[in-house]
Design a protein around this motif. Structure first.
Motif, short mmCIF file in Angstrom:
data_model
loop_
_atom_site.label_atom_id
_atom_site.label_comp_id
_atom_site.label_asym_id
_atom_site.label_seq_id
_atom_site.Cartn_x
_atom_site.Cartn_y
_atom_site.Cartn_z
N ALA A 90 0.92 -1.31 -0.08
CA ALA A 90 0.11 -0.07 -0.02
C ALA A 90 1.00 1.16 0.12
O ALA A 90 1.78 1.45 0.98
N THR A 91 1.01 2.05 -1.02
CA THR A 91 1.57 3.33 -1.21
C THR A 91 1.23 4.28 0.11
O THR A 91 2.32 4.74 0.52
N GLY A 92 0.26 4.50 0.28
CA GLY A 92 -0.30 5.26 1.58
C GLY A 92 0.61 4.93 2.78
O GLY A 92 1.02 5.67 3.52
N GLY A 116 -4.24 16.59 1.64
CA GLY A 116 -5.12 15.85 0.98
C GLY A 116 -4.64 15.85 -0.61
O GLY A 116 -5.28 15.26 -1.64
N LYS A 117 -3.25 16.26 -0.88
CA LYS A 117 -2.96 16.19 -2.24
C LYS A 117 -2.09 14.87 -2.47
O LYS A 117 -1.78 14.22 -1.52
N LEU A 118 -1.68 14.86 -3.83
CA LEU A 118 -1.07 13.52 -3.90
C LEU A 118 0.54 13.84 -3.86
O LEU A 118 0.96 15.01 -4.45
N ASP A 146 -2.00 -1.50 -3.53
CA ASP A 146 -3.34 -0.61 -2.91
C ASP A 146 -2.94 0.61 -2.89
O ASP A 146 -1.89 1.18 -2.32
N GLY A 147 -3.57 1.53 -3.73
CA GLY A 147 -3.10 2.99 -3.81
C GLY A 147 -2.07 3.29 -4.94
O GLY A 147 -1.86 4.52 -4.91
N PHE A 148 -1.94 2.52 -5.55
CA PHE A 148 -1.24 2.68 -6.68
C PHE A 148 -1.49 1.59 -7.75
O PHE A 148 -1.51 0.55 -7.73
N1 ADP Z 1 0.13 6.41 -5.85
C1 ADP Z 1 0.16 7.64 -4.96
N2 ADP Z 1 0.47 8.78 -5.60
C2 ADP Z 1 0.67 9.87 -4.78
N3 ADP Z 1 0.47 9.95 -3.71
C3 ADP Z 1 -0.09 9.01 -2.96
C4 ADP Z 1 0.07 7.69 -3.50
N4 ADP Z 1 -0.28 6.79 -2.51
C5 ADP Z 1 -0.55 7.27 -1.49
N5 ADP Z 1 -0.10 8.60 -1.68
C6 ADP Z 1 -0.34 9.59 -0.68
O1 ADP Z 1 -0.54 9.07 0.55
C7 ADP Z 1 -1.87 9.58 0.96
C8 ADP Z 1 -2.44 8.51 1.97
O2 ADP Z 1 -2.89 7.36 1.03
P1 ADP Z 1 -3.81 6.15 1.44
O3 ADP Z 1 -3.59 5.64 2.71
O4 ADP Z 1 -3.84 5.17 0.06
O5 ADP Z 1 -5.15 6.98 1.48
P2 ADP Z 1 -6.64 6.80 0.86
O6 ADP Z 1 -7.32 6.56 2.21
O7 ADP Z 1 -6.83 8.47 0.65
O8 ADP Z 1 -6.73 5.97 -0.01
C9 ADP Z 1 -2.56 10.09 -0.30
O9 ADP Z 1 -3.46 11.21 0.23
C10 ADP Z 1 -1.39 10.80 -0.97
O10 ADP Z 1 -0.91 12.13 -0.37
#
Ligand code: ADP
Length: 292
Positions: A90-92, A116-118, A146-148
């Protein structure tokens, strides 16, 4: 910066779980992040040249989970990973680990995430490459991401370096997503993920009703619960706007390749998990071991 971005736009040169890895460091480079428009540190990232792709029968599944913030990507992806014996990446989580490490990126990341930005593609790919390299060293095969990818550019980069077998797109209506994000809690000791939101939406005007019971922590975690700093109403709404703008096109990217499996969550985990296994064609034996 231009040199670093040029490399980023050459997908075939980016490493993904590679055998022949070349590490290039750009630690002294300065780039302008597409998303926060500020001068920022660019971390090292890993490049690879001409890595052959593995035949699907010689490796484990390579899946992607898409879906809005709060939909439950982490919950269902990690359950499937346990079932299928692949790592849940999970990239988050990678971003939050980097944030917690107080390394050179943490200040910059905290500002981006809390708005809330990327995070920029350079940083995300660097974190992901590092994670994949560590996994490969441990003999990992396959993954659920997950998240990518979260942008078309990330999807193209991924496409350039590895094959994705299936993309699961989890869906829930927006008002529920907000409540679920606001109800999220993490145990600061064991790291367990819980949700105190009790969702009970009546079906009306053609919309179906949906109930989701809270996922409450065991008593010993109760006093240690924390909330993610980006799970405030304003930041969740901003993340949803950014999802619609930047990540929804990724759904179309995979839909046009015939890889997208749309899954409308019918309710909480007890209703959704067996249905998800059913649509994924995972057999009963696997269902039973997953439920155990
Ligand atoms: N693939 C990605 N590209 C850019 N930013 C990312 C990415 N994955 C995660 N992030 C950053 O990490 C934060 C948290 O991600 P995540 O836990 O996946 O949250 P969400 O609950 O919004 O799906 C995102 O709001 C972003 O800032």
């Amino acid at each position: 910066m231009a040199a670093a971005l040029t490399r980023l736009t050459k997908p075939a040169s980016l490493a993904f779980s590679s055998v022949n890895i070349i590490r290039r460091c750009f630690s002294s480079a300065v780039a302008v992040s597409e998303t926060n428009n500020a001068a920022s540190y660019v971390p090292p990232f890993v490049l690879d040249s001409n890595r052959p792709r593995k035949d699907p029968k010689d490796r484990n599944v390579q899946w992607v989970f898409l879906g809005c913030p709060g939909v439950g990507k982490g919950t269902y992806a990690s359950r499937l990973c346990n079932l299928l014996g692949v790592p849940h990446i999970a990239t988050g989580d990678l971003v939050r680990e980097e944030l917690a490490s107080s390394g050179p990126l943490s200040q910059q990341l905290s500002e981006i995430v809390n708005q809330g930005k990327l995070v920029s593609d350079e940083i995300i790919i660097s974190l992901l490459s590092k994670r994949l390299e560590a996994g490969e060293a441990k003999g990992e095969s396959g993954f659920i991401l997950d998240g990518f990818p979260r942008t078309i550019q990330q999807a193209e980069i991924l496409e350039g370096v590895t094959d994705i077998d299936l993309v699961v797109n989890l869906k829930l209506q927006e008002d529920i997503l907000i409540d679920k994000c606001l109800g999220r809690r993490i145990c600061s000791q064991c790291g367990g993920n819980f949700n105190v939101a009790s969702i009970n939406v009546k079906g009306e005007n053609g919309k179906r009703g949906i109930s989701m019971a809270p996922l409450l922590p065991p008593p010993h975690c109760m006093s240690k619960l924390i909330t993610r700093s980006d799970d405030t109403e304003a930041v969740v709404k901003q993340r949803l706007r950014i999802y619609n703008e930047k990540s929804q096109p990724v759904e179309e990217f995979y839909r046009s390749q015939g890889k997208l499996l749309e899954f409308d969550l019918p309710g909480g985990i007890p209703e959704s998990w067996p249905k998800l296994l059913q649509v994924l064609n995972l057999d009963d034996e696997e269902k039973q071991s997953a439920a155990a």
